[in-house]
Scaffold this active site. Structure first.
Site: not given
Ligand code: AP5
Length: 214
Positions: A161, A127, A13, A88, A172
């Site tokens: 991270r 990552r 994403k 979420r 997660r």
């Molecule tokens: P990446 O693009 O980073 O994937 P992502 O879907 O953004 O993954 P995240 O782990 O950042 O999402 P998340 O939703 O768990 O974390 P967030 O920060 O929102 O890609 C991942 C890896 O794969 C990278 O190395 C990339 O280079 C590689 N990649 C990407 N596309 C690829 C492809 N096509 N092929 C190969 N490799 C690829 O949330 C973190 C924490 O914050 C949560 O756990 C929670 O505690 C809190 N939080 C955040 N938002 C909320 C909310 N709305 N409500 C409550 N708690 C929240």
């Protein structure tokens, strides 16, 4: 255009949101990034969020809804924005509708990033992120970090991270299935959900995304 990027952790994403922001100018509103900024600032909110995030738990709905409500009123959001990692929970999705209603807007499209769980674990555990310029790398798939080309060199600071450690990834994914997967049904019922094959190469996913948003 108001877009929601929905999908499990590691489905790409953030990667796709950054690309779309660069091309279309719609800001990427990532609640994960907002919370990590709060953590870096050492604020009370940041400290409370860190304890939950490091365990793989969600931060309370009221906290993230308030972060988003403030952010979408900023002038750079007037022509649209990309919600990355929000909503979420179904309750967050309902609150988002209410917040948008107040400013006479609505969610236009929801891109659902679908992919196999085994591959998600590989993506997350490999990552690496630069805490200075925010760029993302992957130890197996690339892009690979080159200190000479880092935008903030010599300040670049590559980290894994804390929530990308194996035991937290498992948690997660459990939280995703329990709390976030139902959000897809919420938007399917509203006829806004469109599914992407997130397992493809980044450029193919991006092309599919452009097609999906029309
Ligand atoms: P990446 O693009 O980073 O994937 P992502 O879907 O953004 O993954 P995240 O782990 O950042 O999402 P998340 O939703 O768990 O974390 P967030 O920060 O929102 O890609 C991942 C890896 O794969 C990278 O190395 C990339 O280079 C590689 N990649 C990407 N596309 C690829 C492809 N096509 N092929 C190969 N490799 C690829 O949330 C973190 C924490 O914050 C949560 O756990 C929670 O505690 C809190 N939080 C955040 N938002 C909320 C909310 N709305 N409500 C409550 N708690 C929240």
């Amino acid at each position: 255009m108001i877009l929601v990027f929905l999908g499990p952790p590691g489905s790409g994403k953030g990667t796709q949101a950054k690309k779309l922001t660069a091309e279309k100018g719609w800001p990427q509103l990532s609640t994960g990034d907002m919370l990590r900024t709060a953590i870096s600032s050492g604020s009370k909110l940041g400290l409370e969020a860190k304890a939950l995030m490091d365990k793989g738990d969600l931060v309370p709905d009221s906290v993230v809804v308030s972060l988003i409500e403030d952010r979408i009123r900023a002038t750079d959001c007037k022509d649209g924005f990309i919600l990355d990692g929000f909503p979420r929970t179904v309750s967050q999705a309902q609150s988002l509708d209410q917040v948008l209603q107040k400013i006479e807007k609505k969610v236009d499209q929801v891109a659902f990033f679908e992919m196999d769980e085994k591959e998600l674990v590989t993506r997350l555990s490999g990552r690496r992120t630069c805490t200075e310029c925010g760029k993302m790398f992957h130890v197996t798939f690339g892009p690979f970090h080159n200190p000479e080309s880092c935008e903030k060199n010599p300040l670049c600071n590559i980290i894994q991270r804390p929530d990308d450690l194996p035991e937290v990834i498992t948690k997660r994914l459990q939280v995703y299935h329990h709390s976030t997967a139902p959000v897809a049904e919420f938007y399917r019922a509203a006829k806004k959900l469109k599914t992407l094959n997130a397992a493809e190469k980044p450029e193919s996913v991006y092309q599919a995304l452009l097609k999906l948003i029309g």
